[in-house]
Design an enzyme around this catalytic site. Sequence first.
Site, PDB file in Angstrom:
ATOM      1  N   HIS A   1      -0.150 -44.457 -14.714  1.00  0.00           N
ATOM      2  CA  HIS A   1      -0.802 -44.556 -16.027  1.00  0.00           C
ATOM      3  C   HIS A   1      -0.231 -45.695 -16.876  1.00  0.00           C
ATOM      4  CE1 HIS A   1       2.933 -42.680 -17.163  1.00  0.00           C
ATOM      5  NE2 HIS A   1       2.640 -42.842 -18.443  1.00  0.00           N
TER       6      HIS A   1
ATOM      7  N   CYS B   1      33.766 -38.817 -33.872  1.00  0.00           N
ATOM      8  CA  CYS B   1      33.647 -37.875 -32.766  1.00  0.00           C
ATOM      9  C   CYS B   1      33.351 -38.728 -31.531  1.00  0.00           C
ATOM     10  CB  CYS B   1      32.568 -36.836 -33.036  1.00  0.00           C
ATOM     11  SG  CYS B   1      30.920 -37.551 -33.264  1.00  0.00           S
TER      12      CYS B   1
END
Length: 889
Positions: free
Chosen positions: A60, A200
Site C-alpha cells: 500500500h 532519567c
Amino acid sequence: MKKIQIYSPVDGEIDLIENLNDGIFSEKMLGDGFFIKPKKSAFYSPIDHGKIALIADTKHAFFFEIEGVNVLMHIGLDTVGLDGKPFDLKTKLNQDVDLKTKIVDVDLDMIEKSGLSSVCPITIDGIDKTFEFKLLNQNKAVKQGDLIGEFLLVENQENIHEIQMSFREFFQGDNTYRKVGKQINKAVGGPENYTEVFNCMTRLRFRTIDTNKVDVDAIKKIPLVKGIIWNGNQLQIIIGQDVFRLKDAIILLNQNGSDEFLTKKPQSKGPVFFRFLSMFGNIMMPLIPVFIGLGMFQAVLGILSYDGLNLVPKDILNNKISPDSPIYWVVLWVMGRAATLFIGILIAYSAGKFFEFNRPMSIAIGLILCAPFMFGNGGPTMQGQQWILAQGDPLNTGILVIDGNMEHMGMAPINAYVIAPQNTKIFVIIAAIWLAKQVDSWVVKWIPSYIELTFRWVFVVGLVTIPTFFVFGPIWFYIEKVLGIGIHYISKAPIGLGVGFLFGIQMFFVLFGAHVVLMTIYSIDTMTHQGFSTFQEVGNLSVWAQWGATLGVAIVTRNAATRRDAISTAIPAIFGVAEPLLFAVNLPKRRPLYAGALASFVVGIMASLLGVTARVTTGIGILGIVGYFSNSSGFGFDGVTLGYLPGWLNGLYMLLCWIAAAGLAMGLTMLMYRERTSEKKQLIKNDKLFVKYLLTKKYINEQQAQDLLKNLVSISALISKEDASKIKSIEKQYQKIAKVQDNLAHVETQLILYKDKFILKGKKLMQKGKDKQAELLYGKYDVKPFEEKIAKLKIELKKISSEVDDRFVYDFQNNLKDKYLKIVNGMKKLNEMEKDKISRKYNSILNSLRIAYRLDEFDEAEINFAKEISEMEKANKLELKNQKIQVRT
C-alpha cells in the site's frame, strides 16, 4: 535552490496535506506534500525519473528515490490492515521509473467497503534536509501525469555555515553537548530559574521557579530535543540516550560559571530520616575512593601473609611495629591501614565541607578525637586504647557482645562506661563537627575581635571535644551494643536464614536510599569480629544478583530500547554501581528486581553455610574480590588463627557465590519475565484500586462499590480475543520500530562523539600553536559515513511505520476511553483535579503499548492509586488515634 517536481500518479482531486485532517499526514509528521482522491484504479510513478527504493509488505506504500531524497506515495489511510488484498503490484524493488511506469492497480471499492479512505497522500522525506511543498497546479481535478507542484529545499543556514567555516572556527567552537547545554540553559530562563537539573533514562528535567520564563518554542528548535512535557513546575525535555552527557555538560557549565551561570542551592526538604541519610551519603561518598585505593595495599599485604609464603615478618603480622621492624614492610603496613585506623580525621574534614564549617578547625577536632597518643598500640581490636570509668557486675549471658572480653579481645561489657578514641566512630565524628558548627556560629556573635584569634578556637574545640569524649562516644558505645545484639541473633538463625534475609532485602534499602542503616550494622559486625564480617559482603553479592537479573532481561526482551538499557546499565554494575540498572530496568520491570532479591537470599544462605567472610575492602564490584583472598583482616588479625577460612579458600568460595547469585538471578528472570502486562489485566487491577480509592475517600458505600466495579469490569470485558490478537500483531511491528529507532539513536550519538572528538583534538593542536596540523586534521573530518547510515535507517523506519495499523490502536483506545470517562465524569464527589488524574491513568493504560516501546511518553500527571490510598489510610489511623486520646483526656 534545489527543487523536485511531482506529478499526479492517478486521475483524481488534489488538496494540500494539511487539509487531510487525519492527525498524522496532516501534521506533516511524514513530511510536507499533498493528497489526491483517486478516480481510477491504475497508479503510476509520481516522479519523472528515479527508482523504487522501498515497497511495503502490504503493497500500500512506496518510496521513490530521486536526487538523494525519498518521495512517499501512501495509497489509502490505514490500509495496512487489509494485508495487501486490494493491491495488484505491477513493479518491483529498485526498478527505474518514469511517468509512464505503472506501479500498482488498486481495488478502490474494496477499500471503501472496508470503511477506510482511499485518499493517497504524497510526501517527501528529505532525510536530514527540510523541504516545503509549493502547489503549482491550481485545478482541483487532475489527470495522471499532470504536474502538481514541487518540493523546494529549505536551506539550513547553520549547516551552510558549518560547511563553509574555516578549521579555526570549527575547532574554536563548543562541542555538541556544551553548545546544546548553553542553548537549553538560556531557554529555560537561566540557572537562576531552576533549583535542580537532573535526568532519567531519556528526559532532562528541571525544577523550575517561574514557568513563564521558559521559552518552550525555543527549546523545541534546539538540536537533540525530541519533545517537551510539563509536570507541575517540573520541565521535562525529551532527549533520548544522550541525556546523561547533556546533563553533565549543563552541570559543568553552571559549576564553571560559564556566562555567569550559577544554580541556586536546593533547600533540604522531606522527612528528617531521609535528610539524615542524604547528609551521611554526601559526607561519605567523597571518601570511598580513599578506602578502595588504599585498601588494595591492604589486600596485597594480606595475600602476602599466607603461611606458606613466609614473606611478612611476624611483628608486622601482629601489628607490633617497632624500630627493629623492616622499614619497607612498615611503609606497606602504613599505606594499607592508616586510612582505616584513622578514618575519623577524613570524616571530620568531609563533614566540615558538608556543613560549610572551618576546614582547619574540622581537621583539628578530628585529630584530637582520633589522637594517636590515645590510640597507643591499638589495643586488642586495633581500634585504640579504652578507659573503663565504671562497670557493673559480670553478666555471664554467653553472648560476647553483651558480656565483653577485655583480656583477649579488648571488648568492654554492655554495663560499662567507656572512654576511647573515636577513630572509627563515624556518626560520633559527624555529630562533633555539626556541634562545632553551631558553637562557632554562637561564639562569633559575641567574642571581641581583639581576642578572637586566641580564644575562638579554645571555646569551640573545648566545648566540642569534651562532650564528644564523655557523652557522644559512650552513647554510641551503647547503640553499637544494641545493634550488635541484633546481629548476634540474626546470625544464629538456622541454616543461615538470617544472613540470607539481609542479603535479600539489601537492594530494597538501596532503592529507598536507606542502605546506610544496613552499612552501620555491617560495620559494627566487622568491628566486633576483629575485621572479619559475615554481613559485609552483602552489598557486593546483591549487586551481582541484580546484575544477573538485568542480563536476563537483555537476553529475553524483544524491545531493542530495553535491551540497550539493560546492557548499558549492566556495565557500571560490574564495578559495583547498581543504581542505574535498578532504576532503569529492574525496578520498572519489577520481576527482575524480585528475581535478584530471591537469588541474593538463596546465595546468602549458601555464603553463610560456607563460612565466607569479608576481610579487606579493595573496591566495589569486581575489584572487591581481591580482599576476600586475604588471610588477615583490615585490623591485622590472622583469619586462620581465629578459626576463619584460609584466604585462598575464602576467596574461591566468594567467587563461587558471585557466579551463583548472577546465574540464579538470570535464570529466574528469564522464567519470570514478561515484556508487558496486557491492557485487560492492567484495567481490571486499576478498576479495583479505583473503587478502593473511592471507598477510602468515603465517596461511596459498599453496595455502590460493588455496582461500580461491575460496570468498570464490563468495559474491559469488551476487549475481545481478536482485539488482543491484533494488539500482539501490532506489538511485533512496534518492536521492529523500536529496534530501528534504537539503532538510529546510536548512530546519531556516534556522529556527535565523532565530531566532538575532532574538536577536542583540534583545540589541543591550536593551543600548542600547531595550526598547520590542525588544518590537516580538519581535512580528515568526514561525517558522510554516519549520514549515509542515518539516511538508510530513516528510510527503514518510514517503511516499517507505514506498515503499522495505528488507526486500530487509536480507535481501540478512544472507544474504551470514552466509556471510562463517562463513568469518571459522572461522579459528582470527585473534584476536577481528581477526574483529570484518574482519566489520565486510564488513558495511560490504554496507551501502554505505545508507551512501552517509547513511541509515546509516560504521563507522570496520572494518579497513583496505591500511594493515595496508603496516605489516606495513614491519615485515618492518625485521626482515630487522636480521637482516642481526646476521649481519655
